[in-house]
Design a protein around this motif. Sequence first.
Motif, PDB file in Angstrom:
ATOM      1  N   ALA A 146       0.843  -1.200   0.000  1.00 26.68           N
ATOM      2  CA  ALA A 146       0.000   0.000   0.000  1.00 26.68           C
ATOM      3  C   ALA A 146       0.878   1.249   0.000  1.00 26.68           C
ATOM      4  O   ALA A 146       1.942   1.278   0.631  1.00 26.68           O
ATOM      5  N   LEU A 147       0.421   2.276  -0.704  1.00 26.97           N
ATOM      6  CA  LEU A 147       1.130   3.555  -0.729  1.00 26.97           C
ATOM      7  C   LEU A 147       0.201   4.628  -1.292  1.00 26.97           C
ATOM      8  O   LEU A 147      -0.853   4.327  -1.858  1.00 26.97           O
ATOM      9  N   THR A 148       0.614   5.875  -1.133  1.00 25.55           N
ATOM     10  CA  THR A 148      -0.069   7.022  -1.745  1.00 25.55           C
ATOM     11  C   THR A 148       0.915   7.687  -2.698  1.00 25.55           C
ATOM     12  O   THR A 148       2.105   7.807  -2.375  1.00 25.55           O
ATOM     13  N   PHE A 149       0.439   8.095  -3.881  1.00 28.04           N
ATOM     14  CA  PHE A 149       1.338   8.774  -4.813  1.00 28.04           C
ATOM     15  C   PHE A 149       0.656   9.977  -5.444  1.00 28.04           C
ATOM     16  O   PHE A 149      -0.566  10.049  -5.560  1.00 28.04           O
ATOM     17  N   ASP A 150       1.487  10.922  -5.854  1.00 33.02           N
ATOM     18  CA  ASP A 150       1.062  12.120  -6.581  1.00 33.02           C
ATOM     19  C   ASP A 150       2.115  12.348  -7.662  1.00 33.02           C
ATOM     20  O   ASP A 150       3.228  12.775  -7.380  1.00 33.02           O
ATOM     21  N   ALA A 151       1.758  12.025  -8.936  1.00 34.56           N
ATOM     22  CA  ALA A 151       2.729  12.053 -10.029  1.00 34.56           C
ATOM     23  C   ALA A 151       2.814  13.441 -10.648  1.00 34.56           C
ATOM     24  O   ALA A 151       1.788  14.086 -10.896  1.00 34.56           O
ATOM     25  N   ASP A 152       4.025  13.877 -10.917  1.00 34.53           N
ATOM     26  CA  ASP A 152       4.211  15.130 -11.655  1.00 34.53           C
ATOM     27  C   ASP A 152       3.924  14.945 -13.143  1.00 34.53           C
ATOM     28  O   ASP A 152       3.575  15.892 -13.837  1.00 34.53           O
ATOM     29  N   THR A 153       4.092  13.728 -13.637  1.00 33.11           N
ATOM     30  CA  THR A 153       3.738  13.406 -15.023  1.00 33.11           C
ATOM     31  C   THR A 153       3.234  11.975 -15.079  1.00 33.11           C
ATOM     32  O   THR A 153       3.697  11.116 -14.320  1.00 33.11           O
ATOM     33  N   VAL A 154       2.282  11.721 -15.980  1.00 36.46           N
ATOM     34  CA  VAL A 154       1.783  10.360 -16.189  1.00 36.46           C
ATOM     35  C   VAL A 154       2.067   9.909 -17.616  1.00 36.46           C
ATOM     36  O   VAL A 154       1.606   8.855 -18.045  1.00 36.46           O
TER      37      VAL A 154
END
Length: 560
Positions: A419-427
């Motif tokens: 489990a983790l949380t992510f916030d991508a600068d680019t997809v």
Amino acid sequence: MTTINVSNASQLSAALSAAKAGDVILLANGEYGSVSIDKNFTDYVTIKSATPLGATFDKITISNSSYLKLDGVHVDSPSNGNASDTLLGIVSSDHVMVVNSEVNGLVDNVYPIAGYFGIKADNSSYVTIANNDVHDVLNGIVMFGSDHLALTDNFVDRMGSDYFKFSGVDNVLVENNTGGGHTYANPTAHEDFMQFQGSASSNVTIRGNVFLAQNVTDVQGIFVAGDGGHSNILIENNLIYTGMLNAIFVAETSSGVTVRYNTLISSGDGSIAITAPAGATIDHNIYSYRNGEMSGSNVHVQSTNPGGAYYLGSLFPNLTRGDGVSLAEFTPKTGSTATTYGAYDRIADLLSGNSSTGDSTGGGATALPPPPPPPPPPSPDVTDLIYARSGDSEFNGTAASVLKVAHKAAFETNQGTIALTFDADTVAGQHTLISKDATGFIEGGNHFAVSIVNGQLRGWFQDGDSSVRLTYDGIKANVAYDVMATFDNDSVELWLNGKLVDSEQFVMNWEDNQQTLMVGGSGASSSASTDKVTYAFDGTISDVAIWNEALTPAELALLA
């Protein structure tokens, strides 16, 4: 970008000849007749009605074209056509969009309806059909021999046969569309809400669609047959009300089939069937059956014994059935299984006003009850946190920023939750969030990774000599997501923001996986002696945790 104003068909033709990539051709209100377009651009040229639906056409044909977008136009036939005629046709073209438009045959209340395909694509790629109203035609939205298709948020009603029809398509999203349920067919017609016929189709997601039969109920739901051999078919979170047995049917020769979280209710007291090939995943559906019971992980509801188990009225107390059923009638009873099974999420969105179906049958916004409390956590003496990294970690898309964690004995588990949380600068491109991976199947395989590939979330799971990929489309940059992947000796699952988005029956474990754990990168190119980083992540990864048991989000919340 240049805006070119036109007011008639000849000016439209001249504007298309002069237009360059990115231009907008703005149509004044008026009649433009039948138009054929054969143009190629390197980026979208938009043909837009200055007033929504104010520019009217008898017919539009787009052939051998690239990068065209129709926005807010009205194709309004002045006559009844033949069954083979098409009102808005897309032929041998790519990157074509039809949005916010209306397409219809002659509205004359003459039945049965015997003429026209509404919107049809043949031998085309990258076609988007979104937020359109298609009505008074024989077949509504039709896709043949085409790929990379997105059909979303369309309202299709007053059909003479099929609302949606497909053959030989690949990479298809059919999401949040509504069939208005008014069908005017000849006595021998074979009517379907969605039918896959002819050549095999593959990589199809059918999600969040609604069909509530109105004037007649002998309309099949989602019917995937034809020549068979279909592959990778996901059918989830759909609401279907019909009097036909085949609410969902997938031919026996198909593979990679998942049918889950659908609500399928009979207009009578008979049964509704989910028919799928051996090995298909069928779970968390609600559907009408003679006897009320739990059948595996599905709920059979019965409508003849109010005092019996799983009585329909105990799940949906406002449902009257019969002609004219409305969306509001599917408001589930607080605490019932209708709040944890079936298309609860989709129904909740619709009734709360967060999403629109274009449903003309009424039934305004109704607040849904909250789901029941989560189950108790697993016993703490068998569930251990085997890795944790709290807080935010920043990654810059380089191998140097990837976090490497050496293998340890605690990782050698036969089941697990990552489990983790992510916030991508680019997809755009490929970027790996977390992996325990290496080249091929070296050292016994059972490798693992979760990545973003051009906006698609992918979970990659191996056993000793084969692999499966779980996916979810629609990941956006600069948005925070909670991701969870699980594996055990029965299945692998991919969860996003607390919702199961993909799963498959597959056995993997980490008992022999001694690869380096990487956070923010992939070890897919590593050998037995080197840890090579690829597909480095760009953005923020937070609160990474790995447990030695396959958990649900509710269980994880209580353990965290």
